[in-house]
Design a protein around this motif. Structure first.
Motif, PDB file in Angstrom:
ATOM      1  N   GLU A   1       6.650   8.259  -4.938  1.00 27.10           N
ATOM      2  CA  GLU A   1       7.305   7.979  -6.210  1.00 27.10           C
ATOM      3  C   GLU A   1       6.260   7.941  -7.330  1.00 27.10           C
ATOM      4  O   GLU A   1       5.057   7.884  -7.067  1.00 27.10           O
ATOM      5  N   PRO A   2       6.705   7.972  -8.583  1.00 29.80           N
ATOM      6  CA  PRO A   2       5.742   7.860  -9.692  1.00 29.80           C
ATOM      7  C   PRO A   2       4.914   6.586  -9.595  1.00 29.80           C
ATOM      8  O   PRO A   2       5.368   5.557  -9.084  1.00 29.80           O
ATOM      9  N   ILE A   3       3.694   6.657 -10.094  1.00 30.94           N
ATOM     10  CA  ILE A   3       2.805   5.493 -10.123  1.00 30.94           C
ATOM     11  C   ILE A   3       3.430   4.409 -11.002  1.00 30.94           C
ATOM     12  O   ILE A   3       4.033   4.703 -12.037  1.00 30.94           O
ATOM     13  N   ASP A   4       3.306   3.175 -10.581  1.00 29.64           N
ATOM     14  CA  ASP A   4       3.846   2.048 -11.344  1.00 29.64           C
ATOM     15  C   ASP A   4       3.344   2.092 -12.791  1.00 29.64           C
ATOM     16  O   ASP A   4       2.147   2.292 -13.052  1.00 29.64           O
ATOM     17  N   ARG A   5       4.268   1.915 -13.720  1.00 31.44           N
ATOM     18  CA  ARG A   5       3.967   2.041 -15.154  1.00 31.44           C
ATOM     19  C   ARG A   5       2.819   1.122 -15.596  1.00 31.44           C
ATOM     20  O   ARG A   5       1.878   1.553 -16.275  1.00 31.44           O
ATOM     21  N   GLN A   6       2.881  -0.147 -15.201  1.00 30.30           N
ATOM     22  CA  GLN A   6       1.865  -1.103 -15.655  1.00 30.30           C
ATOM     23  C   GLN A   6       0.506  -0.832 -15.022  1.00 30.30           C
ATOM     24  O   GLN A   6      -0.533  -1.004 -15.671  1.00 30.30           O
ATOM     25  N   LYS A   7       0.509  -0.394 -13.779  1.00 26.66           N
ATOM     26  CA  LYS A   7      -0.770  -0.056 -13.134  1.00 26.66           C
ATOM     27  C   LYS A   7      -1.395   1.179 -13.778  1.00 26.66           C
ATOM     28  O   LYS A   7      -2.618   1.261 -13.931  1.00 26.66           O
ATOM     29  N   TYR A   8      -0.537   2.114 -14.150  1.00 24.45           N
ATOM     30  CA  TYR A   8      -1.042   3.326 -14.808  1.00 24.45           C
ATOM     31  C   TYR A   8      -1.593   2.982 -16.195  1.00 24.45           C
ATOM     32  O   TYR A   8      -2.637   3.499 -16.615  1.00 24.45           O
ATOM     33  N   LEU A   9      -0.893   2.091 -16.911  1.00 25.29           N
ATOM     34  CA  LEU A   9      -1.363   1.659 -18.228  1.00 25.29           C
ATOM     35  C   LEU A   9      -2.727   0.983 -18.112  1.00 25.29           C
ATOM     36  O   LEU A   9      -3.632   1.248 -18.919  1.00 25.29           O
ATOM     37  N   ALA A  10      -2.895   0.129 -17.112  1.00 25.65           N
ATOM     38  CA  ALA A  10      -4.180  -0.561 -16.917  1.00 25.65           C
ATOM     39  C   ALA A  10      -5.288   0.439 -16.603  1.00 25.65           C
ATOM     40  O   ALA A  10      -6.415   0.321 -17.099  1.00 25.65           O
ATOM     41  N   PHE A  11      -4.963   1.451 -15.782  1.00 21.76           N
ATOM     42  CA  PHE A  11      -5.923   2.510 -15.451  1.00 21.76           C
ATOM     43  C   PHE A  11      -6.338   3.257 -16.711  1.00 21.76           C
ATOM     44  O   PHE A  11      -7.531   3.513 -16.948  1.00 21.76           O
ATOM     45  N   ALA A  12      -5.347   3.631 -17.538  1.00 15.85           N
ATOM     46  CA  ALA A  12      -5.634   4.380 -18.766  1.00 15.85           C
ATOM     47  C   ALA A  12      -6.532   3.571 -19.695  1.00 15.85           C
ATOM     48  O   ALA A  12      -7.532   4.083 -20.227  1.00 15.85           O
TER      49      ALA A  12
ATOM     50  N   PRO B   1     -12.648   7.914  -5.914  1.00 15.03           N
ATOM     51  CA  PRO B   1     -11.626   6.869  -6.089  1.00 15.03           C
ATOM     52  C   PRO B   1     -11.623   6.231  -7.470  1.00 15.03           C
ATOM     53  O   PRO B   1     -10.592   5.751  -7.929  1.00 15.03           O
ATOM     54  N   GLU B   2     -12.764   6.232  -8.161  1.00 11.83           N
ATOM     55  CA  GLU B   2     -12.848   5.628  -9.489  1.00 11.83           C
ATOM     56  C   GLU B   2     -11.895   6.306 -10.479  1.00 11.83           C
ATOM     57  O   GLU B   2     -11.384   5.671 -11.408  1.00 11.83           O
ATOM     58  N   TYR B   3     -11.678   7.611 -10.289  1.00  9.59           N
ATOM     59  CA  TYR B   3     -10.846   8.370 -11.217  1.00  9.59           C
ATOM     60  C   TYR B   3      -9.455   8.640 -10.645  1.00  9.59           C
ATOM     61  O   TYR B   3      -8.733   9.499 -11.142  1.00  9.59           O
ATOM     62  N   PHE B   4      -9.106   7.901  -9.617  1.00 10.97           N
ATOM     63  CA  PHE B   4      -7.800   8.048  -8.986  1.00 10.97           C
ATOM     64  C   PHE B   4      -6.989   6.793  -9.257  1.00 10.97           C
ATOM     65  O   PHE B   4      -7.434   5.680  -8.939  1.00 10.97           O
ATOM     66  N   CYS B   5      -5.811   6.962  -9.816  1.00 10.67           N
ATOM     67  CA  CYS B   5      -5.022   5.806 -10.256  1.00 10.67           C
ATOM     68  C   CYS B   5      -4.187   5.212  -9.129  1.00 10.67           C
ATOM     69  O   CYS B   5      -3.299   5.885  -8.578  1.00 10.67           O
ATOM     70  N   ASP B   6      -4.480   3.967  -8.805  1.00 11.96           N
ATOM     71  CA  ASP B   6      -3.669   3.157  -7.893  1.00 11.96           C
ATOM     72  C   ASP B   6      -3.432   3.843  -6.545  1.00 11.96           C
ATOM     73  O   ASP B   6      -4.370   4.225  -5.882  1.00 11.96           O
ATOM     74  N   ARG B   7      -2.156   3.959  -6.131  1.00 13.40           N
ATOM     75  CA  ARG B   7      -1.748   4.490  -4.826  1.00 13.40           C
ATOM     76  C   ARG B   7      -2.443   3.765  -3.671  1.00 13.40           C
ATOM     77  O   ARG B   7      -2.705   4.363  -2.615  1.00 13.40           O
ATOM     78  N   GLN B   8      -2.743   2.489  -3.862  1.00  7.13           N
ATOM     79  CA  GLN B   8      -3.449   1.749  -2.821  1.00  7.13           C
ATOM     80  C   GLN B   8      -2.605   1.625  -1.556  1.00  7.13           C
ATOM     81  O   GLN B   8      -3.106   1.831  -0.446  1.00  7.13           O
ATOM     82  N   GLU B   9      -1.342   1.294  -1.715  1.00  9.25           N
ATOM     83  CA  GLU B   9      -0.474   1.139  -0.544  1.00  9.25           C
ATOM     84  C   GLU B   9      -0.251   2.479   0.148  1.00  9.25           C
ATOM     85  O   GLU B   9      -0.291   2.556   1.382  1.00  9.25           O
ATOM     86  N   GLU B  10      -0.023   3.531  -0.634  1.00  8.94           N
ATOM     87  CA  GLU B  10       0.200   4.853  -0.046  1.00  8.94           C
ATOM     88  C   GLU B  10      -1.051   5.364   0.661  1.00  8.94           C
ATOM     89  O   GLU B  10      -0.969   5.955   1.740  1.00  8.94           O
ATOM     90  N   THR B  11      -2.221   5.119   0.044  1.00  5.16           N
ATOM     91  CA  THR B  11      -3.480   5.546   0.671  1.00  5.16           C
ATOM     92  C   THR B  11      -3.698   4.817   1.994  1.00  5.16           C
ATOM     93  O   THR B  11      -4.080   5.432   3.000  1.00  5.16           O
ATOM     94  N   ALA B  12      -3.434   3.506   1.988  1.00  4.45           N
ATOM     95  CA  ALA B  12      -3.616   2.719   3.211  1.00  4.45           C
ATOM     96  C   ALA B  12      -2.659   3.174   4.309  1.00  4.45           C
ATOM     97  O   ALA B  12      -3.054   3.298   5.480  1.00  4.45           O
ATOM     98  N   LEU B  13      -1.412   3.457   3.935  1.00  3.79           N
ATOM     99  CA  LEU B  13      -0.428   3.894   4.927  1.00  3.79           C
ATOM    100  C   LEU B  13      -0.775   5.260   5.494  1.00  3.79           C
ATOM    101  O   LEU B  13      -0.743   5.461   6.721  1.00  3.79           O
ATOM    102  N   LEU B  14      -1.124   6.200   4.625  1.00  5.77           N
ATOM    103  CA  LEU B  14      -1.479   7.544   5.087  1.00  5.77           C
ATOM    104  C   LEU B  14      -2.720   7.494   5.974  1.00  5.77           C
ATOM    105  O   LEU B  14      -2.775   8.144   7.029  1.00  5.77           O
ATOM    106  N   THR B  15      -3.710   6.716   5.574  1.00  9.92           N
ATOM    107  CA  THR B  15      -4.928   6.563   6.376  1.00  9.92           C
ATOM    108  C   THR B  15      -4.610   5.951   7.735  1.00  9.92           C
ATOM    109  O   THR B  15      -5.128   6.393   8.773  1.00  9.92           O
ATOM    110  N   ARG B  16      -3.763   4.945   7.740  1.00 12.22           N
ATOM    111  CA  ARG B  16      -3.388   4.278   8.989  1.00 12.22           C
ATOM    112  C   ARG B  16      -2.678   5.251   9.937  1.00 12.22           C
ATOM    113  O   ARG B  16      -2.943   5.278  11.134  1.00 12.22           O
ATOM    114  N   HIS B  17      -1.795   6.055   9.390  1.00 10.42           N
ATOM    115  CA  HIS B  17      -1.068   7.024  10.223  1.00 10.42           C
ATOM    116  C   HIS B  17      -2.025   7.997  10.905  1.00 10.42           C
ATOM    117  O   HIS B  17      -1.997   8.174  12.128  1.00 10.42           O
ATOM    118  N   VAL B  18      -2.867   8.660  10.117  1.00  7.38           N
ATOM    119  CA  VAL B  18      -3.676   9.753  10.680  1.00  7.38           C
ATOM    120  C   VAL B  18      -4.836   9.259  11.529  1.00  7.38           C
ATOM    121  O   VAL B  18      -5.392  10.026  12.327  1.00  7.38           O
TER     122      VAL B  18
END
Length: 381
Positions: free
Chosen positions: A218-229, A15-32
């Motif tokens: 959708e594409p990762i949010d621009r500002q979140k990706y910038l912060a990750f970079a 997860p340290e090297y994975f950018c954001d997708r917190q909401e998508e990860t939580a939703l996918l985890t919740r579904h399965v």
């Protein structure tokens, strides 16, 4: 000690090297984890497989489930699908110990003789495609294991739309029936051909209709990706400006793989200052295109003249919506019949993509290589 490049181009590390997708990860985890299968639909290279692996690393899953990820993009029929699925299950179970993988082999009676063992007694998948004479029978055995495994199972099938191209016309119905009756497993059906995935899961005439929750990406949010970079660049005393990152993000429409590739190069690129500028981004992209030049030349050499002409025409316009329009044909001295036949082959060979009747080169780097070369001054952006 050499520092690992944090901007991964292939695979998943943590997860340290994975950018954001917190909401998508939580939703996918919740579904399965709540009894729901998922159809994950998005264009290629935007990060579907990374999201799936990030989901698999969540505490709610990794400590209590068996997780299987199989890519069926290269498969051509049910036999090849079964081969890849069986190989994936055995390979995934090996680290859990003999008691776990033996249970799978005990159920896999059709192919058990084809499994060999290394000097440490660990199983090796040395089965050939020719050994799978009755794929439906083998598929039954794999699902028998999934249904009886000592942990809940999550099976991710990447490029799932490929099953619609198999010569066997009953594959969808056969899979749907088995999945419906396998109460110990949940499935993630990941696909990049959006119109094909929509037909499979949203058409009332198809077996998978209303069988899964549908998730887009959708594409990762621009500002979140910038912060990750910048968080990872800071480890080597560097920083990418908002302007430079926006230039990079917009150039590739926020598609993760291309942004990661350029950041990967920028991480090690010798630059004049600690502040990464748009010119540094251009230099990194130029280097990538130069590295790929030999491959792109070889690919072009294989194409007949008309296909090459159509490919260049589309590349020159980046995205083309009216590919059969008189305006497009006139601009590039093409005929409707030549475009129609060329596009069909270029789509089949993955040179082009077609999303909502908008045509574009699948490889954005190839598109830039075709359009931005300057023999005297390198690449112009």
């Amino acid at each position: 000690m050499a520092r690992n490049n944090p901007f991964l181009i292939e695979g998943y590390r943590s997860p340290e090297y994975f950018c954001d997708r917190q909401e998508e990860t939580a939703l996918l985890t919740r579904h399965v984890t709540n009894g729901c299968n998922v159809a994950l639909i998005a264009q290629r290279r935007i990060g579907k497989s990374g999201l799936i692996h990030n989901c698999f690393h969540q505490a709610d899953i990794c400590k209590s489930h068996y997780t299987f990820y199989v890519d069926i993009y290269e498969t051509k029929n049910l036999g090849e699908f079964v081969y890849e699925l069986g190989k994936c299950v055995l390979t995934t179970l090996k680290p859990y110990g003999r008691k776990v993988w033996e249970k799978f082999l005990d159920v896999l009676t059709s192919l058990k003789a084809g499994v060999t063992f290394d000097i440490n007694g660990n199983p090796e998948w040395n089965i050939s495609l020719g050994d799978i004479r009755k794929p439906n029978a083998v598929l039954d055995e794999i699902f028998m294991y999934l249904a009886s495994a000592d942990r809940p199972c999550i099976v991710a099938i990447d490029e799932f739309q490929v099953i619609a191209t198999y010569p066997e016309k009953t594959v969808e119905a056969a899979l749907r029936k088995r999945i419906q009756n396998c109460h110990n497993a949940r499935f993630i059906f990941s696909g990049s051909k959006r119109h094909m995935m929509a037909e499979i899961f949203a058409s009332s005439a198809r077996p998978f209709y209303n069988s899964s929750a549908i998730m887009g990406l959708e594409p990762i949010d621009r500002q979140k990706y910038l912060a990750f970079a910048n968080r990872h660049l800071a480890a080597i005393g560097r920083h990418i400006s908002d302007e430079a990152f926006s230039y990079l993000y917009d150039m590739y429409d926020g598609i993760t793989w291309y942004i990661q590739y350029v950041l990967n190069i920028l991480y090690t690129l010798p630059i004049q200052s600690d502040n990464v500028t748009a010119d540094d981004v251009k230099e990194a992209i130029g280097g990538i295109l130069e590295q790929q030049s030999f491959v792109y030349r070889a690919l072009l050499f294989q194409l007949p003249a008309k296909q090459k002409q159509v490919l260049r025409a589309i590349a020159s316009e980046d995205k083309v919506s009216g590919i059969m329009s008189q305006a497009f044909l006139r601009r590039h001295a093409l005929t409707a019949s030549s475009v129609q036949s060329a596009v069909k082959v270029l789509l089949e060979r993955d040179f082009l993509t077609n999303d909502d009747d908008v045509y574009q080169l699948y490889d954005r780097f190839m598109q830039q290589w075709l359009c931005n070369r300057d023999t005297e001054n390198g690449y112009k952006f």
